[in-house]
Motif scaffolding. Sequence first.
Motif, short mmCIF file in Angstrom:
data_model
loop_
_atom_site.label_atom_id
_atom_site.label_comp_id
_atom_site.label_asym_id
_atom_site.label_seq_id
_atom_site.Cartn_x
_atom_site.Cartn_y
_atom_site.Cartn_z
N ALA A 1 0.96 -1.17 -0.01
CA ALA A 1 -0.17 0.02 -0.09
C ALA A 1 0.85 1.34 0.03
O ALA A 1 0.65 2.28 -0.67
CB ALA A 1 -0.92 -0.03 1.25
N LYS A 2 1.84 1.30 0.93
CA LYS A 2 2.88 2.36 0.70
C LYS A 2 3.57 2.54 -0.53
O LYS A 2 3.58 3.77 -0.96
CB LYS A 2 3.66 2.18 1.84
N TYR A 3 3.83 1.56 -0.87
CA TYR A 3 4.60 1.58 -2.46
C TYR A 3 3.55 2.29 -3.36
O TYR A 3 3.95 3.13 -4.17
CB TYR A 3 5.10 0.27 -2.76
N ILE A 4 2.46 1.64 -3.40
CA ILE A 4 1.53 2.12 -4.50
C ILE A 4 1.11 3.57 -4.09
O ILE A 4 1.02 4.46 -5.10
CB ILE A 4 0.25 1.27 -4.50
N ALA A 5 1.13 3.88 -3.07
CA ALA A 5 0.38 5.47 -2.40
C ALA A 5 1.50 6.16 -2.76
O ALA A 5 1.23 7.49 -2.97
CB ALA A 5 0.01 5.37 -1.30
N THR A 38 -5.86 -11.52 6.90
CA THR A 38 -5.22 -12.70 6.73
C THR A 38 -5.47 -13.62 5.31
O THR A 38 -5.04 -14.69 5.16
CB THR A 38 -5.98 -13.92 7.88
N GLY A 39 -6.23 -12.89 4.68
CA GLY A 39 -6.78 -13.70 3.33
C GLY A 39 -5.73 -13.19 2.09
O GLY A 39 -4.69 -12.72 2.39
N ASN A 40 -6.05 -13.54 0.81
CA ASN A 40 -5.32 -12.87 -0.34
C ASN A 40 -5.87 -11.61 -0.76
O ASN A 40 -6.88 -11.19 -0.60
CB ASN A 40 -5.75 -13.87 -1.46
N VAL A 41 -4.95 -10.90 -1.08
CA VAL A 41 -5.05 -9.39 -1.70
C VAL A 41 -4.71 -9.66 -3.06
O VAL A 41 -3.49 -9.90 -3.36
CB VAL A 41 -4.15 -8.44 -0.83
N TRP A 42 -5.81 -9.00 -3.77
CA TRP A 42 -5.24 -9.01 -5.62
C TRP A 42 -4.95 -7.72 -5.68
O TRP A 42 -5.20 -6.75 -5.22
CB TRP A 42 -6.48 -9.60 -6.44
N LEU A 86 -16.49 -6.04 -0.14
CA LEU A 86 -15.41 -5.58 -1.09
C LEU A 86 -14.83 -4.62 -0.21
O LEU A 86 -15.28 -3.53 0.16
CB LEU A 86 -15.98 -5.05 -2.25
N ARG A 87 -13.28 -4.71 -0.10
CA ARG A 87 -12.45 -3.52 0.03
C ARG A 87 -11.38 -3.38 -0.82
O ARG A 87 -10.79 -4.28 -1.58
CB ARG A 87 -11.36 -3.99 1.65
N TRP A 88 -11.02 -2.25 -1.16
CA TRP A 88 -10.01 -1.96 -2.23
C TRP A 88 -9.43 -0.42 -1.80
O TRP A 88 -10.06 0.34 -1.37
CB TRP A 88 -10.54 -1.82 -3.33
N TYR A 89 -8.17 -0.37 -2.34
CA TYR A 89 -7.56 0.90 -2.35
C TYR A 89 -6.73 0.98 -3.90
O TYR A 89 -6.67 -0.14 -4.49
CB TYR A 89 -6.49 1.17 -1.37
N ALA A 90 -6.63 2.22 -4.11
CA ALA A 90 -5.92 2.17 -5.81
C ALA A 90 -5.20 3.70 -5.48
O ALA A 90 -5.27 4.52 -4.89
CB ALA A 90 -7.00 2.45 -6.68
N ALA A 91 -4.49 3.74 -6.64
CA ALA A 91 -3.42 5.01 -6.67
C ALA A 91 -3.31 5.01 -8.11
O ALA A 91 -2.93 4.18 -9.18
CB ALA A 91 -2.31 4.98 -5.92
N ALA A 101 -3.42 2.57 -13.21
CA ALA A 101 -3.80 2.78 -11.69
C ALA A 101 -3.31 1.42 -11.23
O ALA A 101 -3.79 0.27 -11.78
CB ALA A 101 -5.45 2.90 -11.70
N HIS A 102 -2.92 1.31 -9.90
CA HIS A 102 -2.77 0.15 -9.35
C HIS A 102 -3.89 0.06 -8.37
O HIS A 102 -4.42 0.91 -7.69
CB HIS A 102 -1.43 0.21 -8.45
N MET A 103 -4.50 -1.32 -8.18
CA MET A 103 -5.53 -1.43 -7.61
C MET A 103 -5.36 -2.77 -6.63
O MET A 103 -5.00 -3.71 -7.14
CB MET A 103 -6.95 -1.68 -8.21
N MET A 104 -5.44 -2.77 -5.37
CA MET A 104 -5.61 -3.66 -4.30
C MET A 104 -6.98 -4.01 -4.04
O MET A 104 -7.72 -3.07 -3.70
CB MET A 104 -4.66 -3.31 -3.25
N VAL A 105 -7.40 -5.35 -4.23
CA VAL A 105 -8.69 -5.82 -3.79
C VAL A 105 -8.62 -7.06 -2.81
O VAL A 105 -8.03 -7.86 -3.21
CB VAL A 105 -9.39 -6.13 -5.12
N TRP A 106 -9.60 -7.01 -1.94
CA TRP A 106 -9.92 -8.16 -1.10
C TRP A 106 -11.08 -7.95 -0.55
O TRP A 106 -11.89 -7.20 -0.70
CB TRP A 106 -8.86 -8.25 0.04
N SER A 107 -11.52 -9.20 0.20
CA SER A 107 -12.99 -9.24 0.89
C SER A 107 -12.58 -9.18 2.36
O SER A 107 -11.73 -9.76 2.94
CB SER A 107 -13.61 -10.57 0.48
#
Length: 167
Positions: A1-5, A38-42, A86-91, A101-107
């Motif tokens: 997240a820090k790298y992308i942001a 604890t799960g996968n982040v795409w 759905l949880r997500w962040y992008a930059a 855009a980089h996008m991180m997605v998880w549940s």
Amino acid sequence: AKYIATRPRTERLGSHGLFGDADHVSLDKAMDELNHYTGNVWTHIISLKREDAERLGYNSAAQWMHLLRSRRNDIAKAMHIAPENLRWYAAYHNKETNPHAHMMVWSQNPREPYLSQTGIHDIKKVMASDIFRQELLSVYRGQTQARDDLKETFRAKMRELTAQIRA
């Protein structure tokens, strides 16, 4: 997240370039959330050639933010995530050759999501249809005109053949 942001060339939204469903994302809270997940982040990267980004208006963080927010439920569906989970962040990175855009997605439910080839295809399809919407409208108009011309040519030929048969 820090790298992308915090990558260089990121159009900043405050002290960093991270965004999500909320207008203001705390980088520290986002990193803490991801560190304890604890799960996968795409991670998805949606990229355009510079000339396409300029021509289509995808050369600002605001446009990418609008696109990703408007398609969040389609992404959730493609990844088999309930929209409320759905949880997500992008930059947005305004790279010289390929703005992206980089996008991180998880549940919120770590056991819920999975991403198949079909899901990847569905995400690409929905993004491309939005990004290239104006150009597709032009293509569709051309297809409609070609179809109309073909129908008229066929009808004229049928009238001609009918007249020959009657004669």
